[in-house]
Design an enzyme around this catalytic site. Structure first.
Site, PDB file in Angstrom:
ATOM      1  N   CYS A   1     -26.174   6.816  40.359  1.00 23.08           N
ATOM      2  CA  CYS A   1     -27.461   7.628  40.737  1.00 23.08           C
ATOM      3  C   CYS A   1     -28.292   6.739  41.625  1.00 23.08           C
ATOM      4  CB  CYS A   1     -28.076   8.034  39.503  1.00 23.08           C
ATOM      5  SG  CYS A   1     -29.248   9.262  39.809  1.00 23.08           S
TER       6      CYS A   1
ATOM      7  N   HIS B   1     -24.561   9.543  34.491  1.00 16.66           N
ATOM      8  CA  HIS B   1     -24.968   8.692  33.698  1.00 16.66           C
ATOM      9  C   HIS B   1     -24.399   8.903  32.123  1.00 16.66           C
ATOM     10  CE1 HIS B   1     -28.553   7.425  35.927  1.00 16.66           C
ATOM     11  NE2 HIS B   1     -28.847   8.703  36.350  1.00 16.66           N
TER      12      HIS B   1
HETATM   13  N1  GLN Z   1     -34.891   8.456  41.881  1.00 16.58           N
HETATM   14  C1  GLN Z   1     -33.697   9.082  42.244  1.00 16.58           C
HETATM   15  C2  GLN Z   1     -33.675  10.595  41.975  1.00 16.58           C
HETATM   16  O1  GLN Z   1     -34.245  11.403  41.360  1.00 16.58           O
HETATM   17  C3  GLN Z   1     -32.617   8.737  40.991  1.00 16.58           C
HETATM   18  C4  GLN Z   1     -32.678   8.964  39.875  1.00 16.58           C
HETATM   19  C5  GLN Z   1     -31.709   8.491  38.723  1.00 16.58           C
HETATM   20  O2  GLN Z   1     -31.303   7.574  38.963  1.00 16.58           O
HETATM   21  N2  GLN Z   1     -31.522   9.182  37.683  1.00 16.58           N
HETATM   22  O3  GLN Z   1     -32.954  11.136  42.742  1.00 16.58           O
END
Ligand code: GLN
Length: 244
Positions: A93, A193
């Site tokens: 992510c 995740h």
């Molecule tokens: N901040 C990033 C987004 O919202 C990554 C979020 C995450 O790692 N879940 O796209």
């Protein structure tokens, strides 16, 4: 056999159980008699990145990405050397986003990224946030199989030339995108995740195999008993209406 894993920004980049990926890599390697070491690396700590066989970077919200980007970019040379030496990368992510050109957050602020690949990420409005369970068909190292996870990102990643998989359910790289993640011979990057690896041990083994190649071992990993992992994945595939 020895395997060295580097866990980047363990104290900042860790969402929805991402640290479980480290646990799975360690356990699956140890069950094969591989001597695994895991070193963490926080902001300002010095590490010779190319000395590691596997580089892991988890997800983080905009705040954490804002905290790490300068330190990460300062390590670009070391990361490039690791790529050239064949280190395997697993990026989740926010970590995935950081290897592209840039990340533009919801306030329009641009966070510079490592710029290794052509993709870039721009945050969308609240109505188009990509949240929920996700299933994809992965194609990686000439293997094709189904994988499941959980996604929660505002960032829409565009310009991915070689996605990790085809979306079966969920969003992936963009709101309702047909594709998810990024993969090449060394880098496995995904929005999944959950954490990713407990339910998807095939991905874990492919990453381990890549790492072992960097360590100079061309070993074929002996199969493990994945009854529970398979059951967990199949339950999620059923819940998502993909498997009956
Ligand atoms: N901040 C990033 C987004 O919202 C990554 C979020 C995450 O790692 N879940 O796209």
């Amino acid at each position: 056999m020895k395997l060295r894993i580097l866990w980047m920004y363990h104290d900042l980049m860790d969402l929805y159980g991402d640290k479980g990926n480290i646990q799975v890599l360690k356990t699956r390697a140890a069950k094969r008699g591989i001597d695994v070491t895991v070193d963490t690396c926080g902001i300002g700590e010095s590490r010779d990145i190319s000395a590691y066989d596997i580089f892991f970077l988890g997800g983080g919200a905009d705040r954490e990405q804002g905290l790490i980007f300068e330190d990460l970019i300062a390590r670009r040379g070391g990361i490039e050397a690791a790529m050239k030496s064949g280190t395997a990368f697993l990026l989740i992510c926010g970590g995935y986003q950081m290897f592209g050109k840039y990340y533009k957050d919801q306030d329009g602020k641009t966070v510079p990224c490592l710029d290794f690949f052509d993709y870039y990420t721009e945050a969308t409005d609240r109505d188009h946030r990509c949240i929920g369970n996700i299933a994809i068909e992965v194609t990686m190292d000439n293997e094709t199989f189904q994988a499941v996870g959980f996604e929660n990102h505002g960032g829409q990643t565009k310009g991915v030339s070689t996605p990790l998989g085809r979306v079966l359910k969920g969003h992936g790289n963009e709101y309702r995108s047909p594709y998810e993640g990024f993969v090449n011979d060394q880098v496995t990057a995904t929005y999944m995740h959950g954490p990713l690896l407990p339910k998807n041990p095939r991905i874990a083994d492919l990453v381990l195999q890549r790492g072992l190649r960097h360590a100079g071992e061309n070993a074929v990993l002996e199969p493990l008993d994945d009854t529970y992992e398979t059951k967990a994945r199949e339950t999620m595939l059923e819940r998502m209406g993909i498997k009956k």
